[in-house]
Design a protein around this motif. Structure first.
Motif, PDB file in Angstrom:
ATOM      1  N   ALA A 138      13.359   6.003 -21.424  1.00  0.00           N
ATOM      2  CA  ALA A 138      12.946   4.618 -21.343  1.00  0.00           C
ATOM      3  C   ALA A 138      12.156   3.845 -22.218  1.00  0.00           C
ATOM      4  O   ALA A 138      12.220   4.431 -23.309  1.00  0.00           O
ATOM      5  N   ALA A 139      12.264   2.453 -22.130  1.00  0.00           N
ATOM      6  CA  ALA A 139      12.112   2.040 -23.371  1.00  0.00           C
ATOM      7  C   ALA A 139      10.349   1.253 -23.276  1.00  0.00           C
ATOM      8  O   ALA A 139       9.667   1.230 -24.752  1.00  0.00           O
ATOM      9  N   ALA A 140      10.093   1.898 -22.028  1.00  0.00           N
ATOM     10  CA  ALA A 140       8.821   1.404 -21.737  1.00  0.00           C
ATOM     11  C   ALA A 140       8.098   2.202 -20.876  1.00  0.00           C
ATOM     12  O   ALA A 140       8.048   2.410 -19.154  1.00  0.00           O
ATOM     13  N   VAL A 141       6.965   2.456 -20.706  1.00  0.00           N
ATOM     14  CA  VAL A 141       6.527   3.463 -19.674  1.00  0.00           C
ATOM     15  C   VAL A 141       4.639   3.588 -19.906  1.00  0.00           C
ATOM     16  O   VAL A 141       4.185   3.093 -20.882  1.00  0.00           O
ATOM     17  N   ILE A 142       4.628   3.331 -18.237  1.00  0.00           N
ATOM     18  CA  ILE A 142       3.073   3.019 -18.056  1.00  0.00           C
ATOM     19  C   ILE A 142       2.516   4.299 -17.749  1.00  0.00           C
ATOM     20  O   ILE A 142       3.415   4.952 -16.680  1.00  0.00           O
ATOM     21  N   PRO A 143       0.747   4.814 -17.765  1.00  0.00           N
ATOM     22  CA  PRO A 143       0.811   5.924 -16.321  1.00  0.00           C
ATOM     23  C   PRO A 143      -0.411   5.410 -15.544  1.00  0.00           C
ATOM     24  O   PRO A 143      -0.519   4.068 -15.457  1.00  0.00           O
ATOM     25  N   ALA A 144       0.192   5.547 -14.065  1.00  0.00           N
ATOM     26  CA  ALA A 144      -0.573   4.590 -12.552  1.00  0.00           C
ATOM     27  C   ALA A 144      -0.651   5.677 -11.512  1.00  0.00           C
ATOM     28  O   ALA A 144       0.123   6.417 -11.697  1.00  0.00           O
ATOM     29  N   LEU A 145      -1.628   4.834 -11.199  1.00  0.00           N
ATOM     30  CA  LEU A 145      -1.891   5.838 -10.363  1.00  0.00           C
ATOM     31  C   LEU A 145      -1.931   4.621  -8.524  1.00  0.00           C
ATOM     32  O   LEU A 145      -2.205   4.187  -8.863  1.00  0.00           O
ATOM     33  N   PRO A 146      -1.800   5.330  -7.232  1.00  0.00           N
ATOM     34  CA  PRO A 146      -1.752   4.887  -6.414  1.00  0.00           C
ATOM     35  C   PRO A 146      -3.374   4.095  -6.032  1.00  0.00           C
ATOM     36  O   PRO A 146      -3.759   4.553  -6.561  1.00  0.00           O
ATOM     37  N   VAL A 147      -3.157   2.962  -5.391  1.00  0.00           N
ATOM     38  CA  VAL A 147      -3.917   1.729  -5.490  1.00  0.00           C
ATOM     39  C   VAL A 147      -4.945   2.740  -3.630  1.00  0.00           C
ATOM     40  O   VAL A 147      -4.529   3.005  -2.816  1.00  0.00           O
ATOM     41  N   VAL A 148      -6.181   2.663  -3.610  1.00  0.00           N
ATOM     42  CA  VAL A 148      -6.932   3.101  -2.706  1.00  0.00           C
ATOM     43  C   VAL A 148      -7.711   2.586  -1.250  1.00  0.00           C
ATOM     44  O   VAL A 148      -7.220   2.524  -0.383  1.00  0.00           O
ATOM     45  N   ASP A 149      -8.166   1.849  -1.883  1.00  0.00           N
ATOM     46  CA  ASP A 149      -8.817   0.591  -1.330  1.00  0.00           C
ATOM     47  C   ASP A 149      -7.401  -0.161  -0.633  1.00  0.00           C
ATOM     48  O   ASP A 149      -6.728  -0.416  -1.200  1.00  0.00           O
ATOM     49  N   THR A 150      -8.421  -1.483   0.230  1.00  0.00           N
ATOM     50  CA  THR A 150      -7.170  -2.592   0.269  1.00  0.00           C
ATOM     51  C   THR A 150      -7.067  -3.535  -0.359  1.00  0.00           C
ATOM     52  O   THR A 150      -9.030  -4.144  -0.880  1.00  0.00           O
ATOM     53  N   VAL A 151      -6.193  -4.570  -0.892  1.00  0.00           N
ATOM     54  CA  VAL A 151      -6.171  -5.753  -1.903  1.00  0.00           C
ATOM     55  C   VAL A 151      -5.917  -6.950  -1.443  1.00  0.00           C
ATOM     56  O   VAL A 151      -4.836  -6.555  -1.033  1.00  0.00           O
ATOM     57  N   LYS A 152      -7.190  -7.814  -1.725  1.00  0.00           N
ATOM     58  CA  LYS A 152      -6.385  -8.921  -0.972  1.00  0.00           C
ATOM     59  C   LYS A 152      -6.777 -10.384  -1.944  1.00  0.00           C
ATOM     60  O   LYS A 152      -7.162  -9.911  -3.236  1.00  0.00           O
ATOM     61  N   THR A 153      -6.135 -10.846  -1.673  1.00  0.00           N
ATOM     62  CA  THR A 153      -5.949 -12.853  -2.664  1.00  0.00           C
ATOM     63  C   THR A 153      -6.157 -13.027  -2.275  1.00  0.00           C
ATOM     64  O   THR A 153      -6.709 -12.864  -1.270  1.00  0.00           O
ATOM     65  N   VAL A 154      -7.797 -13.817  -3.111  1.00  0.00           N
ATOM     66  CA  VAL A 154      -8.381 -14.633  -2.820  1.00  0.00           C
ATOM     67  C   VAL A 154      -8.973 -16.526  -2.798  1.00  0.00           C
ATOM     68  O   VAL A 154      -7.764 -16.210  -4.587  1.00  0.00           O
ATOM     69  N   ALA A 155      -8.596 -16.923  -3.106  1.00  0.00           N
ATOM     70  CA  ALA A 155      -9.218 -18.673  -3.567  1.00  0.00           C
ATOM     71  C   ALA A 155     -10.330 -19.397  -3.098  1.00  0.00           C
ATOM     72  O   ALA A 155     -11.053 -18.327  -2.233  1.00  0.00           O
ATOM     73  N   ALA A 156     -10.924 -19.943  -4.265  1.00  0.00           N
ATOM     74  CA  ALA A 156     -12.098 -20.260  -4.093  1.00  0.00           C
ATOM     75  C   ALA A 156     -12.247 -21.480  -3.150  1.00  0.00           C
ATOM     76  O   ALA A 156     -11.142 -22.184  -2.801  1.00  0.00           O
ATOM     77  N   THR A 157     -13.262 -21.677  -2.062  1.00  0.00           N
ATOM     78  CA  THR A 157     -13.061 -22.547  -1.346  1.00  0.00           C
ATOM     79  C   THR A 157     -13.096 -24.176  -1.485  1.00  0.00           C
ATOM     80  O   THR A 157     -13.868 -23.511  -2.641  1.00  0.00           O
ATOM     81  N   THR A 158     -13.088 -25.149  -1.000  1.00  0.00           N
ATOM     82  CA  THR A 158     -13.361 -26.364  -1.824  1.00  0.00           C
ATOM     83  C   THR A 158     -15.282 -26.778  -1.101  1.00  0.00           C
ATOM     84  O   THR A 158     -15.042 -27.909  -1.742  1.00  0.00           O
ATOM     85  N   GLY A 159     -15.797 -26.238  -1.442  1.00  0.00           N
ATOM     86  CA  GLY A 159     -17.191 -26.263  -1.457  1.00  0.00           C
ATOM     87  C   GLY A 159     -17.810 -27.073  -0.001  1.00  0.00           C
ATOM     88  O   GLY A 159     -18.706 -27.442  -0.568  1.00  0.00           O
TER      89      GLY A 159
END
Ligand code: C5P
Length: 260
Positions: A138-159
């Motif tokens: 392999a040229a590039a290797v990372i250690p990683a774990l499954p995610v336990v939380d549900t992950v959401k994307t967010v945006a700032a509201t318009t105020g």
């Protein structure tokens, strides 16, 4: 594959030049005591014990005499035949600190593992998995774990006055495709050099968005492979993380539990 004889000649760059502001100790994070010893010492001992490194290159906060002395003392402690220990001044960003380490690598290095000093309790098995994957091609290797939380994307509201909160959810990531990524991240020397060379061309905004070395390799279009990380590799960032880490070292759980 597990025989160290098949591994590439490897340097570990330890980035330890962060300020540690979020930990709130008023000293660089690497110097904060954990189980009676600075965080950096735990990281260095783990790396040396893993046996993967011919060179350990530590990026320290520029001008920090205390941490430099600690590394000098550790160098004395290392038995003959141990890795070469090199100290460099880190930079103002993590990527700058990595580049300072790259500039100090000895001739003959074939692979580099970039490791956060803040992941001070990383088990040896993780270093082995990363090194073995590099040795396997392999040229590039990372250690990683499954995610336990549900992950959401967010945006700032318009105020406007219909907003209930400062952020609005824009989507939900598919959890089974997500991984929480750790260090050490391993690269063949050519791949790491190419990635950090390309990083010099990023504008300020793009550079700020780069949070690990693998991201730079992804930008090259080179495949990055993930091996299993460890929950013991937690990144000590907040006071709560320090409590967890102390618990792993000293508590009733730590006495029984070493995760591979
Ligand atoms: O700040 P963060 O927790 O992302 O830092 C990750 C690692 O990078 C830490 O071990 C820290 O010491 C290191 N770092 C560095 N140079 C910087 C910033 C962070 O070596 N300028």
């Amino acid at each position: 594959m597990s025989e160290s004889s098949t591994r590439l000649v490897t340097a570990v760059i330890v980035v330890a030049a962060g300020s540690g502001q979020r930990l709130g100790y008023g000293m660089p994070k690497a110097a904060v005591p954990l189980g009676g010893e600075p965080i950096l010492m735990h990281a260095l001992r783990g790396i040396v014990a893993s046996g993967v490194a011919s060179q350990v290159c530590v990026a320290l906060p520029a001008g920090d005499q205390g941490l430099r002395q600690l590394c000098d003392d550790f160098r004395e402690e290392l038995a003959d035949g141990g890795p070469l220990l090199t100290i460099v001044d880190g930079g103002s960003t993590r990527a700058d600190s990595v580049r300072a380490g790259i500039a100090a690598l000895m001739d003959g290095i074939e692979a580099v593992l970039v490791h956060d000093a803040a992941r001070a309790l990383t088990p040896e098995s993780v270093f082995h998995r990363v090194s073995d994957a590099l040795a396997a091609g392999a040229a590039a290797v990372i250690p990683a774990l499954p995610v336990v939380d549900t992950v959401k994307t967010v945006a700032a509201t318009t105020g406007d006055d219909t907003a209930f909160a400062p952020e609005v959810v824009t989507g939900t990531a598919r959890r089974e495709e997500l991984r929480a990524v750790q260090t050490p991240q391993g690269f063949t020397i050519g791949t790491l050099l190419q990635a950090h060379q390309a990083a010099q061309d990023l504008d300020q905004q793009q550079a700020t968005a780069v949070t690990d070395d693998a991201m730079l390799v992804e930008m090259l279009g080179t495949p990055v492979h993930a091996v299993r990380g460890s929950t013991q590799s937690l990144k000590i960032t907040t006071p709560l993380d320090l409590i967890f880490a102390e618990g792993l070292l000293e508590g009733p759980l730590g006495a029984r539990w070493v995760e591979g």
